[in-house]
Design a protein around this motif. Structure first.
Motif, PDB file in Angstrom:
ATOM      1  N   ILE A 151     -52.097  17.314 -38.311  1.00  0.00           N
ATOM      2  CA  ILE A 151     -52.013  17.983 -37.011  1.00  0.00           C
ATOM      3  C   ILE A 151     -50.637  18.581 -36.746  1.00  0.00           C
ATOM      4  N   ASN A 152     -49.590  18.012 -37.304  1.00  0.00           N
ATOM      5  CA  ASN A 152     -48.237  18.484 -37.020  1.00  0.00           C
ATOM      6  C   ASN A 152     -47.816  19.676 -37.871  1.00  0.00           C
ATOM      7  N   ARG A 153     -48.688  20.158 -38.761  1.00  0.00           N
ATOM      8  CA  ARG A 153     -48.316  21.295 -39.601  1.00  0.00           C
ATOM      9  C   ARG A 153     -48.515  22.632 -38.881  1.00  0.00           C
ATOM     10  N   ALA A 154     -49.208  22.603 -37.730  1.00  0.00           N
ATOM     11  CA  ALA A 154     -49.382  23.824 -36.936  1.00  0.00           C
ATOM     12  C   ALA A 154     -48.452  23.782 -35.730  1.00  0.00           C
ATOM     13  N   ASN A 155     -48.271  24.915 -35.106  1.00  0.00           N
ATOM     14  CA  ASN A 155     -47.521  24.998 -33.849  1.00  0.00           C
ATOM     15  C   ASN A 155     -48.476  24.565 -32.741  1.00  0.00           C
ATOM     16  N   LEU A 156     -48.389  23.294 -32.341  1.00  0.00           N
ATOM     17  CA  LEU A 156     -49.424  22.720 -31.490  1.00  0.00           C
ATOM     18  C   LEU A 156     -49.485  23.342 -30.109  1.00  0.00           C
ATOM     19  N   ALA A 157     -48.356  23.630 -29.505  1.00  0.00           N
ATOM     20  CA  ALA A 157     -48.368  24.246 -28.178  1.00  0.00           C
ATOM     21  C   ALA A 157     -49.088  25.587 -28.228  1.00  0.00           C
ATOM     22  N   ARG A 158     -48.895  26.331 -29.313  1.00  0.00           N
ATOM     23  CA  ARG A 158     -49.531  27.643 -29.453  1.00  0.00           C
ATOM     24  C   ARG A 158     -51.016  27.503 -29.785  1.00  0.00           C
ATOM     25  N   VAL A 159     -51.360  26.536 -30.627  1.00  0.00           N
ATOM     26  CA  VAL A 159     -52.761  26.349 -31.023  1.00  0.00           C
ATOM     27  C   VAL A 159     -53.601  25.800 -29.867  1.00  0.00           C
ATOM     28  N   PHE A 160     -53.065  24.837 -29.143  1.00  0.00           N
ATOM     29  CA  PHE A 160     -53.843  24.161 -28.108  1.00  0.00           C
ATOM     30  C   PHE A 160     -54.013  25.003 -26.844  1.00  0.00           C
ATOM     31  N   GLY A 161     -52.999  25.759 -26.445  1.00  0.00           N
ATOM     32  CA  GLY A 161     -53.131  26.569 -25.243  1.00  0.00           C
ATOM     33  C   GLY A 161     -53.529  25.734 -24.036  1.00  0.00           C
ATOM     34  N   GLU A 162     -54.632  26.132 -23.369  1.00  0.00           N
ATOM     35  CA  GLU A 162     -55.106  25.430 -22.178  1.00  0.00           C
ATOM     36  C   GLU A 162     -55.497  23.989 -22.460  1.00  0.00           C
ATOM     37  N   LEU A 163     -55.752  23.682 -23.728  1.00  0.00           N
ATOM     38  CA  LEU A 163     -56.161  22.324 -24.094  1.00  0.00           C
ATOM     39  C   LEU A 163     -55.083  21.301 -23.759  1.00  0.00           C
ATOM     40  N   MET A 164     -53.825  21.715 -23.759  1.00  0.00           N
ATOM     41  CA  MET A 164     -52.739  20.799 -23.410  1.00  0.00           C
ATOM     42  C   MET A 164     -52.968  20.203 -22.022  1.00  0.00           C
ATOM     43  N   TYR A 165     -53.436  21.017 -21.108  1.00  0.00           N
ATOM     44  CA  TYR A 165     -53.717  20.538 -19.744  1.00  0.00           C
ATOM     45  C   TYR A 165     -54.947  19.630 -19.748  1.00  0.00           C
ATOM     46  N   LEU A 166     -55.981  20.034 -20.452  1.00  0.00           N
ATOM     47  CA  LEU A 166     -57.238  19.283 -20.432  1.00  0.00           C
ATOM     48  C   LEU A 166     -57.126  17.938 -21.150  1.00  0.00           C
ATOM     49  N   LEU A 167     -56.229  17.834 -22.109  1.00  0.00           N
ATOM     50  CA  LEU A 167     -56.047  16.550 -22.792  1.00  0.00           C
ATOM     51  C   LEU A 167     -55.525  15.490 -21.828  1.00  0.00           C
ATOM     52  N   GLU A 168     -54.765  15.920 -20.839  1.00  0.00           N
ATOM     53  CA  GLU A 168     -54.238  14.969 -19.865  1.00  0.00           C
ATOM     54  C   GLU A 168     -55.191  14.780 -18.686  1.00  0.00           C
ATOM     55  N   TYR A 169     -55.875  15.838 -18.313  1.00  0.00           N
ATOM     56  CA  TYR A 169     -56.801  15.772 -17.169  1.00  0.00           C
ATOM     57  C   TYR A 169     -58.218  16.036 -17.679  1.00  0.00           C
ATOM     58  N   ARG A 170     -58.791  15.009 -18.278  1.00  0.00           N
ATOM     59  CA  ARG A 170     -60.074  15.154 -18.971  1.00  0.00           C
ATOM     60  C   ARG A 170     -61.235  15.527 -18.037  1.00  0.00           C
ATOM     61  N   ASN A 171     -61.140  15.198 -16.768  1.00  0.00           N
ATOM     62  CA  ASN A 171     -62.260  15.437 -15.857  1.00  0.00           C
ATOM     63  C   ASN A 171     -62.190  16.801 -15.164  1.00  0.00           C
ATOM     64  N   ARG A 172     -61.260  17.655 -15.616  1.00  0.00           N
ATOM     65  CA  ARG A 172     -61.091  18.946 -14.953  1.00  0.00           C
ATOM     66  C   ARG A 172     -61.537  20.096 -15.856  1.00  0.00           C
ATOM     67  N   GLU A 173     -61.636  21.264 -15.234  1.00  0.00           N
ATOM     68  CA  GLU A 173     -62.065  22.480 -15.923  1.00  0.00           C
ATOM     69  C   GLU A 173     -61.012  23.552 -15.719  1.00  0.00           C
ATOM     70  N   VAL A 174     -60.777  24.363 -16.758  1.00  0.00           N
ATOM     71  CA  VAL A 174     -59.788  25.432 -16.639  1.00  0.00           C
ATOM     72  C   VAL A 174     -60.398  26.748 -17.119  1.00  0.00           C
ATOM     73  N   PRO A 175     -59.940  27.885 -16.540  1.00  0.00           N
ATOM     74  CA  PRO A 175     -60.376  29.191 -17.061  1.00  0.00           C
ATOM     75  C   PRO A 175     -59.655  29.481 -18.373  1.00  0.00           C
ATOM     76  N   LEU A 176     -60.363  30.083 -19.310  1.00  0.00           N
ATOM     77  CA  LEU A 176     -59.772  30.435 -20.596  1.00  0.00           C
ATOM     78  C   LEU A 176     -59.253  31.867 -20.560  1.00  0.00           C
ATOM     79  N   SER A 177     -58.249  32.121 -21.364  1.00  0.00           N
ATOM     80  CA  SER A 177     -57.628  33.451 -21.359  1.00  0.00           C
ATOM     81  C   SER A 177     -58.601  34.531 -21.811  1.00  0.00           C
TER      82      SER A 177
END
Length: 470
Positions: A312-338
């Motif tokens: 997992i650390n071989r990629a640029n995680l902030a760039r790969v995950f995008g909105e997922l960074m927020y959802l990993l912490e707030y699992r019960n929420r929904e976000v609009p995708l770019s």
């Protein structure tokens, strides 16, 4: 399907059998009832039986003493159809006291009454019926029998017979599944994964069961974990077995995705993909990436689904995950995708990442990411090496190898680069040890000690072979 079309219901159903107790005080007797295939004989054919004497009642499935062909057919069919059979029978037998495998004491004795915790599970028995014996039955001591009313006991026996009838079909058909599916109503049940309890997990990986329990608690609490450690510690191997444990007994699934430096948001979440149109022109729709596809598939499952992100650390995680960074912490929420639409992570999704600390130290991982994952350390564990070679009885001088590895890892002096155990967890290690050391360990050490060749020379195979092999 009508059971009565298969089984003999009129003749020779019940007999009183006298048995010699070989000088223990006189003869004893028991009654043997059997529902066996029409035209067959109970001394050789599969049957739903009932044995009763003064001490106990036993009823279930059995193949007659002289039914070697029937036992071979049963074993072959059980192993070939283990997964679907388990799904069919596990639910109907839930809560019953059926014991699988033969017991030492026949019905005329008094030992072995009650549930034997050492007996195989339904799953293990179907996988290898011959190991413990082709026999599945409920044993009730006299005291338990007397607590039933006639109606209650009859109902209990009928329910067990109905649940075990597919075993009869396994023994009499070369292709039993059409008849079994007809018996249960004609619909193939949704397959559940075979159970993989922690005990089996620990035995397979030679890992401490208490530590595995801690790992399971971590992923239940956080919902995503990263297994990290130096090369050769078995991170991917452990991730796969952890996923197998988590989905065991349920309808979920696991998948693996490999990260690399070129991996991007468009690959993992969503992005534009060229697509040929019917007129030969290209279209550029927004398509879901691996994670969105995984989550969409997981929505159709009731139980846990696990995505393993290897390296997992071989990629640029902030760039790969995008909105997922927020959802990993707030699992019960929904976000609009770019790229349009909204997304939330299904409740039944778990993520297991693996991280090779020799590629990139855990200290360099983004703090925001660290907060969203539980980190499970996997450093060289010499006890695993001892347990493995002791259990497999390889005869390899593992203690001498461990001393060399301890000395080597002390010289490396950095936990993130130590040599792990998975290189040496092989049955044929005695034949392969020289090649493993020369072709896998030495090249790694040459890179690590590139500016300290004297240290490297101390651990050439020519220098350590005698210390290990004697």
């Amino acid at each position: 399907m009508q059971v009565k079309n298969y089984l003999e219901l009129e003749k020779q159903l019940f007999s009183r059998i006298l048995k010699n107790d070989w000088g223990k005080g006189g003869a004893w007797d028991f009654y043997w009832g059997a529902l066996y295939p029409k035209g067959g004989k109970r001394i050789r054919d599969p049957q739903l039986f009932m044995w009763i004497n003064r001490d106990r009642l036993e009823f279930g499935f059995y193949i007659g003493e002289y039914g070697s062909d029937q036992r071979n057919r049963f074993t072959r069919n059980a192993q070939a159809n283990q997964k679907i059979l388990y799904n069919i029978m596990n639910e109907s037998l839930a809560g019953s006291d059926v014991q699988y495998g033969e017991h030492d004491e026949f019905v005329g004795g008094t030992k072995g009454i009650g549930v034997d915790v050492s007996r195989p599970s339904l799953q293990d028995w179907l996988n290898n019926p011959e190991e413990s014996g082709v026999h599945a039955a409920v044993l009730l001591p006299k005291e338990a029998v007397l607590q039933y009313s006639t109606e209650q006991l009859s109902k209990e026996i009928i329910q067990i017979y109905q649940a075990l009838f597919p075993l009869i079909l396994l023994a009499i058909h070369d292709d039993p599944m059409p008849a079994i599916l007809d018996y249960i109503g004609g619909e193939e049940p949704k397959l559940l994964n075979l159970e993989y309890p922690l005990k089996d997990f620990a035995e397979k990986t030679s890992f401490n069961e208490a530590s595995l329990e801690q790992w399971v608690r971590a992923i239940e609490r956080k919902k995503q974990v990263i297994i990290y450690g130096p090369p050769g510690t078995g991170k991917t191997f452990m991730a796969e077995h952890l996923a197998r444990h988590l989905i065991g007994g349920g309808d979920g699934f696991s998948e693996v995705v490999q990260f690399h430096p070129a991996y991007a948001y468009e690959d993992f979440i969503q992005g534009i993909r060229p697509k040929a149109k019917g007129n030969g022109q290209l279209d550029y729709p927004v398509m879901p990436g691996r994670f969105l596809e995984f989550c969409e598939k997981a929505k159709g499952c009731k139980n846990l689904c696990v995505l393993i992100v290897d390296e997992i650390n071989r990629a640029n995680l902030a760039r790969v995950f995008g909105e997922l960074m927020y959802l990993l912490e707030y699992r019960n929420r929904e976000v609009p995708l770019s790229g349009g639409g909204a997304f939330r992570i299904p409740d039944n999704v778990r993520i297991i990442g693996t991280m090779n600390t020799a590629d990139r130290s855990i200290a360099l991982v983004d703090h925001a990411l660290r907060r969203r994952f539980a980190f499970l350390a996997l450093y060289p564990n010499y006890e695993i090496l001892k347990r493995y070679h002791g259990k497999e009885e390889t005869g390899f001088p593992v203690e001498a190898l461990i001393e060399i590895l301890k000395e080597l890892n002390r010289m490396i002096a950095d936990r993130n680069y130590e040599i792990g155990m998975s290189f040496f967890l092989r049955m044929d290690i005695s034949e392969q040890i020289e090649d493993i050391w020369s072709m896998e360990i030495e090249p790694y050490l040459e890179e690590y000690f590139f500016d300290q060749p004297a240290k490297m020379d101390e651990f050439r195979w020519a220098k350590i072979a005698e210390k290990i092999l004697g």
